[in-house]
Design a protein around this motif. Structure first.
Motif, PDB file in Angstrom:
ATOM      1  N   THR A   1       0.758  -1.247   0.126  1.00  0.00           N
ATOM      2  CA  THR A   1       0.037  -0.115  -0.074  1.00  0.00           C
ATOM      3  C   THR A   1       0.824   1.208   0.208  1.00  0.00           C
ATOM      4  O   THR A   1       0.344   2.251   0.076  1.00  0.00           O
TER       5      THR A   1
ATOM      6  N   GLN B   1      -5.233   2.782   4.353  1.00  0.00           N
ATOM      7  CA  GLN B   1      -4.974   1.648   3.216  1.00  0.00           C
ATOM      8  C   GLN B   1      -4.343   0.454   4.038  1.00  0.00           C
ATOM      9  O   GLN B   1      -4.482  -0.649   3.410  1.00  0.00           O
TER      10      GLN B   1
ATOM     11  N   THR C   1      -8.496  14.826   2.800  1.00  0.00           N
ATOM     12  CA  THR C   1      -7.690  13.678   2.403  1.00  0.00           C
ATOM     13  C   THR C   1      -7.356  13.516   0.885  1.00  0.00           C
ATOM     14  O   THR C   1      -8.208  13.721   0.133  1.00  0.00           O
TER      15      THR C   1
ATOM     16  N   ASN D   1      -7.816   4.496  -3.221  1.00  0.00           N
ATOM     17  CA  ASN D   1      -6.905   3.364  -3.024  1.00  0.00           C
ATOM     18  C   ASN D   1      -7.616   2.694  -1.905  1.00  0.00           C
ATOM     19  O   ASN D   1      -7.575   1.328  -1.886  1.00  0.00           O
ATOM     20  N   THR D   2      -8.049   3.493  -0.738  1.00  0.00           N
ATOM     21  CA  THR D   2      -8.707   2.659   0.535  1.00  0.00           C
ATOM     22  C   THR D   2      -9.854   2.034  -0.194  1.00  0.00           C
ATOM     23  O   THR D   2     -10.171   0.730   0.419  1.00  0.00           O
TER      24      THR D   2
ATOM     25  N   GLY E   1      -5.113   8.549   5.517  1.00  0.00           N
ATOM     26  CA  GLY E   1      -4.536   7.998   4.185  1.00  0.00           C
ATOM     27  C   GLY E   1      -3.688   6.541   4.438  1.00  0.00           C
ATOM     28  O   GLY E   1      -4.623   5.507   4.025  1.00  0.00           O
ATOM     29  N   ASN E   2      -2.747   6.664   4.888  1.00  0.00           N
ATOM     30  CA  ASN E   2      -1.828   5.460   4.773  1.00  0.00           C
ATOM     31  C   ASN E   2      -2.087   4.430   5.942  1.00  0.00           C
ATOM     32  O   ASN E   2      -2.097   3.142   5.622  1.00  0.00           O
TER      33      ASN E   2
ATOM     34  N   GLY F   1       0.640  13.740   6.165  1.00  0.00           N
ATOM     35  CA  GLY F   1       0.604  12.307   6.755  1.00  0.00           C
ATOM     36  C   GLY F   1       1.237  12.665   8.239  1.00  0.00           C
ATOM     37  O   GLY F   1       1.061  11.728   9.183  1.00  0.00           O
TER      38      GLY F   1
ATOM     39  N   ASN G   1       3.096   7.747  -1.270  1.00  0.00           N
ATOM     40  CA  ASN G   1       1.591   8.009  -1.919  1.00  0.00           C
ATOM     41  C   ASN G   1       1.418   9.307  -2.152  1.00  0.00           C
ATOM     42  O   ASN G   1       0.823  10.032  -1.580  1.00  0.00           O
TER      43      ASN G   1
ATOM     44  N   LYS H   1      -5.530   8.857  -1.967  1.00  0.00           N
ATOM     45  CA  LYS H   1      -5.686   7.852  -0.806  1.00  0.00           C
ATOM     46  C   LYS H   1      -6.890   7.555  -0.640  1.00  0.00           C
ATOM     47  O   LYS H   1      -7.406   6.221  -0.216  1.00  0.00           O
TER      48      LYS H   1
ATOM     49  N   GLU I   1       6.196  10.586  -0.658  1.00  0.00           N
ATOM     50  CA  GLU I   1       5.336  11.769  -0.380  1.00  0.00           C
ATOM     51  C   GLU I   1       5.812  12.844   0.723  1.00  0.00           C
ATOM     52  O   GLU I   1       6.907  12.513   1.221  1.00  0.00           O
TER      53      GLU I   1
END
Length: 413
Positions: free
Chosen positions: A52, A86, A107, A114-115, A82-83, A232, A307, A111, A277
């Motif tokens: 991810t 994911q 966000t 992708n989630t 975000g991260n 992030g 990301n 992200k 990122e």
């Protein structure tokens, strides 16, 4: 007297066993060009290579793997910019665990999408994690979902700490490790695992707009908030469990401003050939901001996430070219006669400039009625080449004026 710590090195060691086979053991890669840039011997831990694109999978897997059967059936909920979202969504999907992710409305789209692609239910709420947390609490109360906190959870912290175990195994001669800090889960986990090396210096990094941990540690009242490339780690509230560990084991926290973060993203892409990122690049930004702390030392950087939105990356790359005087905009004034634009373009070509954009007009009041203004954006080989071009155009009577960052009206001589 120090507060008790939420995790121990043994917790991190057990986490390493749980996550083995679920996440990638990422490489610790020498970075000779970053070393030349910073004066340190730099090694980069490429957590952007996870499935991810970020380290968050480690803590997520460690937490999810310890759920009771009834908890797995009810499902989990997480709040994340975000991260973490994911990481939880991806591995919950792999394990057959229902996942609901609450994300701030701000966000980045990449992200969010992708989630959702990992099968999680995504809810957008508020502008910050604090506002998202209120909805998470309601879902825990109403539906019995299990909270997987992005940082203030011992299992999550221990999972993130496995990064340090791998770094120290691959490079036992490390003098320092530099870690981005948002809520502090990554830094707390790494600091706990690295406590077996009391001589190892640990440095945290925060975006200057979000100095929450530095304020907590030194009693400062620096303002917190604002748009940052490092969303992030844009966390206003420090972790209750992470703070004591960071207070006891982190040597110093370095603040980095937005231009330094942008430059670090650029340098990772151009010198290390790797996407970072803003938060992921914060460690390198610290080396750029405080070379005095790291010169001549063997330093491990945690590139914790890659990301970054493609359009944002493109903007950062162009902005760095502008800062390096390789892209420059200026306005010229010339007699309003047929063919003048073609002659100017030809002259710029002879001088080795690559024209990126050009426009001309007759209605600017600072231009004589029988003249025309020509606004040009060009690419050059660097500051020396730029100066040579502008000097030549000035000598030929075109009176170039640099266009400043506020637009065509903000010129300088």
């Amino acid at each position: 007297m120090s507060e008790p710590h939420a995790i121990t090195p043994d917790d991190v060691a057990r986490a390493a066993g749980r996550i083995r086979g679920h996440v990638l053991r990422t490489p610790l890669v020498p970075a000779p060009r970053l070393s030349e840039l910073t004066g340190a011997r730099v090694l980069v831990k490429h957590e952007n290579m996870q499935a991810t694109g970020a380290f968050k999978e480690r803590g997520a897997v460690n937490r999810l793997s310890q759920l009771a059967p009834d908890e797995r059936r009810r499902g989990v909920v997480a709040m994340s910019a975000g991260n973490h979202a994911q990481g939880v969504a991806y591995h919950a999907g792999r394990m057959g665990i229902p996942a609901t992710i609450v994300m701030p409305a701000t966000t980045p789209l990449v992200k969010v999408e992708n989630t959702r692609a990992h099968g999680a239910t995504v809810l957008l709420e508020g502008d910050t994690l604090v506002e998202a947390a209120a909805l998470v609490a309601a879902l825990v109360e109403r539906d019995g979902l299990v909270l997987v906190h992005p940082y203030d959870d011992p299992a999550v912290m221990a999972g993130q700490g496995t990064i340090a175990l791998e770094m120290l195994a691959d490079a036992p001669d490390l003098d320092a490790v530099v870690v981005p800090i948002g809520g502090g889960g990554l830094m707390a986990g790494i600091a706990t695992a690295a406590s077996v090396r009391p001589d190892l210096d640990l440095y945290g990094v925060q975006a200057a707009l979000y100095p929450s941990f530095l304020n907590a540690l030194d009693g400062g009242d620096r303002p917190i908030g604002g748009p940052t490339l490092a969303e992030g780690i844009a966390v206003k509230t420090v972790g209750r469990l992470t703070l004591p560990i960071i207070r006891d084991r982190v040597r110093e926290i370095v603040l980095v401003d937005e231009p330094q973060i942008e430059r670090a993203v650029h340098d990772y892409a151009t010198l290390q050939r790797s996407l970072a990122e803003g938060a992921g690049a914060a460690g390198l930004a610290a080396l750029l901001a405080r070379p005095d702390l790291f010169a001549g030392r063997t330093v491990g950087l945690v590139l914790c996430g890659g990301n970054i939105d493609a359009r944002l990356l493109a903007s950062v790359m162009v902005r760095e070219l502008e800062r390096a005087d390789r892209i420059v905009s200026f306005r010229m004034t010339a007699s309003d006669r047929p063919g003048v634009l073609g002659r100017v373009a030809g002259r710029l070509g002879e001088l080795g400039a690559n024209i990126l954009e050009v426009s001309h007009g007759r209605l600017h009041l600072d231009v004589p009625a029988k003249s025309v203004s020509i606004d040009v954006t060009i690419e050059t080989r660097g500051p020396g080449h730029t100066a040579e071009i502008l000097d030549t155009l000035a000598a030929e009577g075109l009176h170039p004026r640099r266009i400043g960052p506020l637009g065509a009206g903000a010129t300088q001589g």
